[in-house]
Design a protein around this motif. Structure first.
Motif, PDB file in Angstrom:
ATOM      1  N   SER A 159     -47.143  -0.990 -41.279  1.00 60.29           N
ATOM      2  CA  SER A 159     -48.572  -0.925 -41.584  1.00 60.29           C
ATOM      3  C   SER A 159     -48.859  -0.342 -42.966  1.00 60.29           C
ATOM      4  CB  SER A 159     -49.297  -0.081 -40.525  1.00 60.29           C
ATOM      5  OG  SER A 159     -49.017   1.303 -40.691  1.00 60.29           O
ATOM      6  N   LEU A 160     -47.884   0.278 -43.588  1.00 58.88           N
ATOM      7  CA  LEU A 160     -48.101   0.952 -44.862  1.00 58.88           C
ATOM      8  C   LEU A 160     -47.980  -0.048 -46.005  1.00 58.88           C
ATOM      9  CD1 LEU A 160     -45.961   4.130 -44.122  1.00 58.88           C
ATOM     10  CD2 LEU A 160     -48.450   3.961 -44.073  1.00 58.88           C
ATOM     11  N   LYS A 161     -49.007  -0.167 -46.790  1.00 58.88           N
ATOM     12  CA  LYS A 161     -48.993  -1.109 -47.914  1.00 58.88           C
ATOM     13  C   LYS A 161     -48.449  -0.408 -49.157  1.00 58.88           C
ATOM     14  CE  LYS A 161     -50.862  -3.971 -45.104  1.00 58.88           C
ATOM     15  NZ  LYS A 161     -50.015  -4.987 -44.443  1.00 58.88           N
ATOM     16  N   ILE A 162     -47.206   0.029 -49.034  1.00 60.91           N
ATOM     17  CA  ILE A 162     -46.573   0.806 -50.088  1.00 60.91           C
ATOM     18  C   ILE A 162     -45.067   0.722 -49.884  1.00 60.91           C
ATOM     19  CG2 ILE A 162     -46.514   2.983 -48.791  1.00 60.91           C
ATOM     20  CD1 ILE A 162     -47.380   4.417 -51.347  1.00 60.91           C
ATOM     21  N   ARG A 163     -44.298   0.900 -50.950  1.00 57.15           N
ATOM     22  CA  ARG A 163     -42.842   0.892 -50.815  1.00 57.15           C
ATOM     23  C   ARG A 163     -42.408   2.094 -49.982  1.00 57.15           C
ATOM     24  NH1 ARG A 163     -40.945   1.977 -56.017  1.00 57.15           N
ATOM     25  NH2 ARG A 163     -41.229  -0.205 -56.562  1.00 57.15           N
ATOM     26  N   VAL A 164     -41.564   1.848 -48.980  1.00 58.68           N
ATOM     27  CA  VAL A 164     -41.034   2.902 -48.121  1.00 58.68           C
ATOM     28  C   VAL A 164     -39.524   2.988 -48.331  1.00 58.68           C
ATOM     29  CG1 VAL A 164     -40.688   3.656 -45.738  1.00 58.68           C
ATOM     30  CG2 VAL A 164     -42.866   2.606 -46.414  1.00 58.68           C
ATOM     31  N   VAL A 165     -39.037   4.201 -48.491  1.00 55.86           N
ATOM     32  CA  VAL A 165     -37.605   4.442 -48.656  1.00 55.86           C
ATOM     33  C   VAL A 165     -37.139   5.294 -47.483  1.00 55.86           C
ATOM     34  CG1 VAL A 165     -35.795   5.387 -50.122  1.00 55.86           C
ATOM     35  CG2 VAL A 165     -37.816   4.341 -51.167  1.00 55.86           C
ATOM     36  N   ILE A 166     -36.218   4.769 -46.687  1.00 59.73           N
ATOM     37  CA  ILE A 166     -35.698   5.474 -45.511  1.00 59.73           C
ATOM     38  C   ILE A 166     -34.529   6.346 -45.934  1.00 59.73           C
ATOM     39  CG2 ILE A 166     -34.806   5.227 -43.175  1.00 59.73           C
ATOM     40  CD1 ILE A 166     -37.583   4.019 -43.547  1.00 59.73           C
ATOM     41  N   ASP A 167     -34.628   7.632 -45.665  1.00 58.64           N
ATOM     42  CA  ASP A 167     -33.562   8.562 -46.033  1.00 58.64           C
ATOM     43  C   ASP A 167     -32.379   8.481 -45.074  1.00 58.64           C
ATOM     44  OD1 ASP A 167     -35.092   9.486 -48.119  1.00 58.64           O
ATOM     45  OD2 ASP A 167     -35.694  11.353 -47.138  1.00 58.64           O
ATOM     46  N   LEU A 193     -36.728  -3.814 -40.463  1.00 60.42           N
ATOM     47  CA  LEU A 193     -37.576  -3.262 -41.518  1.00 60.42           C
ATOM     48  C   LEU A 193     -37.020  -3.594 -42.900  1.00 60.42           C
ATOM     49  CD1 LEU A 193     -38.468   0.210 -39.992  1.00 60.42           C
ATOM     50  CD2 LEU A 193     -40.022  -1.712 -40.350  1.00 60.42           C
ATOM     51  N   LEU A 194     -35.723  -3.528 -43.032  1.00 60.95           N
ATOM     52  CA  LEU A 194     -35.095  -3.850 -44.313  1.00 60.95           C
ATOM     53  C   LEU A 194     -35.378  -5.301 -44.697  1.00 60.95           C
ATOM     54  CD1 LEU A 194     -33.321  -2.429 -46.425  1.00 60.95           C
ATOM     55  CD2 LEU A 194     -31.311  -3.224 -45.173  1.00 60.95           C
ATOM     56  N   ALA A 195     -35.510  -6.157 -43.694  1.00 64.06           N
ATOM     57  CA  ALA A 195     -35.757  -7.576 -43.953  1.00 64.06           C
ATOM     58  C   ALA A 195     -37.192  -7.866 -44.389  1.00 64.06           C
ATOM     59  CB  ALA A 195     -35.437  -8.392 -42.699  1.00 64.06           C
ATOM     60  N   THR A 196     -38.091  -6.873 -44.293  1.00 67.72           N
ATOM     61  CA  THR A 196     -39.478  -7.121 -44.673  1.00 67.72           C
ATOM     62  C   THR A 196     -39.650  -7.271 -46.181  1.00 67.72           C
ATOM     63  OG1 THR A 196     -40.037  -4.764 -44.882  1.00 67.72           O
ATOM     64  CG2 THR A 196     -40.275  -5.788 -42.690  1.00 67.72           C
ATOM     65  N   GLY A 197     -38.741  -6.736 -46.945  1.00 72.27           N
ATOM     66  CA  GLY A 197     -38.823  -6.832 -48.402  1.00 72.27           C
ATOM     67  C   GLY A 197     -39.504  -5.663 -49.074  1.00 72.27           C
ATOM     68  N   SER A 198     -40.148  -4.772 -48.303  1.00 72.04           N
ATOM     69  CA  SER A 198     -40.819  -3.622 -48.890  1.00 72.04           C
ATOM     70  C   SER A 198     -40.169  -2.292 -48.509  1.00 72.04           C
ATOM     71  CB  SER A 198     -42.291  -3.589 -48.469  1.00 72.04           C
ATOM     72  OG  SER A 198     -42.409  -3.474 -47.065  1.00 72.04           O
ATOM     73  N   VAL A 199     -39.103  -2.370 -47.748  1.00 73.26           N
ATOM     74  CA  VAL A 199     -38.403  -1.169 -47.286  1.00 73.26           C
ATOM     75  C   VAL A 199     -37.045  -1.075 -47.954  1.00 73.26           C
ATOM     76  CG1 VAL A 199     -37.390  -0.015 -45.273  1.00 73.26           C
ATOM     77  CG2 VAL A 199     -39.630  -1.124 -45.084  1.00 73.26           C
ATOM     78  N   TRP A 200     -36.725   0.139 -48.421  1.00 67.23           N
ATOM     79  CA  TRP A 200     -35.434   0.455 -49.017  1.00 67.23           C
ATOM     80  C   TRP A 200     -34.728   1.471 -48.117  1.00 67.23           C
ATOM     81  CZ3 TRP A 200     -34.249  -0.270 -54.654  1.00 67.23           C
ATOM     82  CH2 TRP A 200     -35.177  -1.114 -55.285  1.00 67.23           C
ATOM     83  N   VAL A 201     -33.413   1.587 -48.289  1.00 64.79           N
ATOM     84  CA  VAL A 201     -32.643   2.559 -47.507  1.00 64.79           C
ATOM     85  C   VAL A 201     -31.708   3.318 -48.435  1.00 64.79           C
ATOM     86  CG1 VAL A 201     -31.011   2.927 -45.627  1.00 64.79           C
ATOM     87  CG2 VAL A 201     -32.743   1.145 -45.412  1.00 64.79           C
ATOM     88  N   LYS A 202     -31.664   4.644 -48.249  1.00 65.05           N
ATOM     89  CA  LYS A 202     -30.679   5.463 -48.941  1.00 65.05           C
ATOM     90  C   LYS A 202     -29.396   5.499 -48.112  1.00 65.05           C
ATOM     91  CE  LYS A 202     -33.850   8.540 -51.384  1.00 65.05           C
ATOM     92  NZ  LYS A 202     -34.261   9.957 -51.596  1.00 65.05           N
ATOM     93  N   LEU A 203     -28.304   5.075 -48.720  1.00 66.06           N
ATOM     94  CA  LEU A 203     -27.004   5.103 -48.058  1.00 66.06           C
ATOM     95  C   LEU A 203     -26.377   6.482 -48.266  1.00 66.06           C
ATOM     96  CD1 LEU A 203     -25.693   1.568 -49.127  1.00 66.06           C
ATOM     97  CD2 LEU A 203     -27.256   2.195 -47.260  1.00 66.06           C
ATOM     98  N   SER A 204     -27.136   7.494 -47.909  1.00 66.13           N
ATOM     99  CA  SER A 204     -26.718   8.890 -48.031  1.00 66.13           C
ATOM    100  C   SER A 204     -26.547   9.481 -46.645  1.00 66.13           C
ATOM    101  CB  SER A 204     -27.777   9.684 -48.806  1.00 66.13           C
ATOM    102  OG  SER A 204     -29.050   9.548 -48.189  1.00 66.13           O
TER     103      SER A 204
END
Length: 297
Positions: free
Chosen positions: A169-177, A199-210
């Protein structure tokens, strides 16, 4: 007195076996103190040993990182003084992620942006305090959207599945820690992993591989966390970044050698082009680092 869950980083980190490309970015790390200049917050959820910017720079010299994203820790609360000091002295090589709330003003967000902050973090992990309500989240998004910031999401266990609708629902880039801190005892076909991949497939979500050490089910082996990181990198190679999580707060006992963590990079991204994307190109796009030529002036 320090918290026994926070012993500090492992001593004597070693360089990675495969050298990192120029302008590599540690996309998730912290500075703590020094408390004589930057005291910890009253009522903080944990008390780590001091780990000032000099310690972070020493680690990065060993590992080969030239850029970094510093995430405001809960132990410093809303006082970003230590973070801002590190940003100010970084010659544009650091970016920051702040803690923003209902009492944060637009003027304060502008001040943070001017200093190099490019994101705001939401904690949905009980050990760091109560989760934000939707009203607070909407207020934060309204504050940071004009500056092009991302929203960092810190969840654990089933959290990524529970909050998947919120993320959409968030119209903003989201980065998952931290790989969403899913429970790998449930394997790679769990509801949490499936939600993360969707979520990663939506195109607006990133993931930190940390945070591989946080997920590993049989430490010191990091094999199962590495398997998840490789899966995510293969699904969305243009929207993953990598970080140390130095100096590893709230470890619950296992503290990895940061050189061992950095050795995972070559297994996640086995060729030079993939490592350049993971460590240089993707962080530059996500965190708004300056062009190399401009940075070196």
């Amino acid at each position: 007195m320090t918290d026994p869950r926070n012993p500090g980083p492992a001593p004597c980190p070693h360089p990675p076996a495969v050298p990192l490309p120029a302008d590599s970015c540690d996309a998730h790390c912290h500075v703590f103190g020094p408390t004589a200049r930057f005291p910890y917050a009253e009522g903080r959820p944990y008390t780590p040993p001091e780990s000032p910017k000099e310690d972070l720079r020493a680690l990065h010299r060993v590992l080969g990182f030239e850029r970094a994203v510093l995430v405001q820790p809960a132990c410093h609360g809303a006082d970003h003084s230590a973070l801002l000091d590190a940003l100010e002295t970084s010659s544009g090589r650091y970016r920051g992620v702040a803690l923003v709330g209902l009492d944060t003003s637009a003027a304060e967000v502008q001040r943070l942006h001017d200093a190099g902050v490019r994101g705001a973090r939401l904690n949905f992990t009980p050990h760091l305090g109560p989760a934000p309500a939707r009203e607070e989240i909407d207020r934060i998004v309204a504050l940071i959207r004009p500056h092009g910031w991302h929203l960092a999401l810190h969840v654990a266990g089933e959290g990524i599945a529970e909050h998947a609708d919120l993320v959409r629902s968030l119209k903003i880039r989201v980065v998952i820690d931290h790989l969403a801190r899913v429970d790998l005892h449930q394997g790679l076909d769990s509801a949490a992993v499936r939600a993360l991949l969707e979520l990663l497939a939506t195109g607006s979500v990133w993931v930190k591989l940390s945070g591989a050490d946080r997920l590993a089910t049989r430490p010191p082996s990091l094999a199962d966390a590495l398997e998840l990181a490789r899966l995510l990198a293969a699904r969305a190679p243009e929207r993953v970044v990598w970080g140390t999580d130095f100096p590893h707060p709230n470890t619950n006992g296992f503290v990895p050698n940061d050189g061992d963590l950095a050795d995972l990079i070559a297994e996640i991204a086995p060729d030079e082009a993939a490592r350049e994307r993971l460590l240089v190109t993707n962080p530059a796009a996500c965190f708004d680092f300056p062009d190399r030529a401009l940075q070196d002036r």
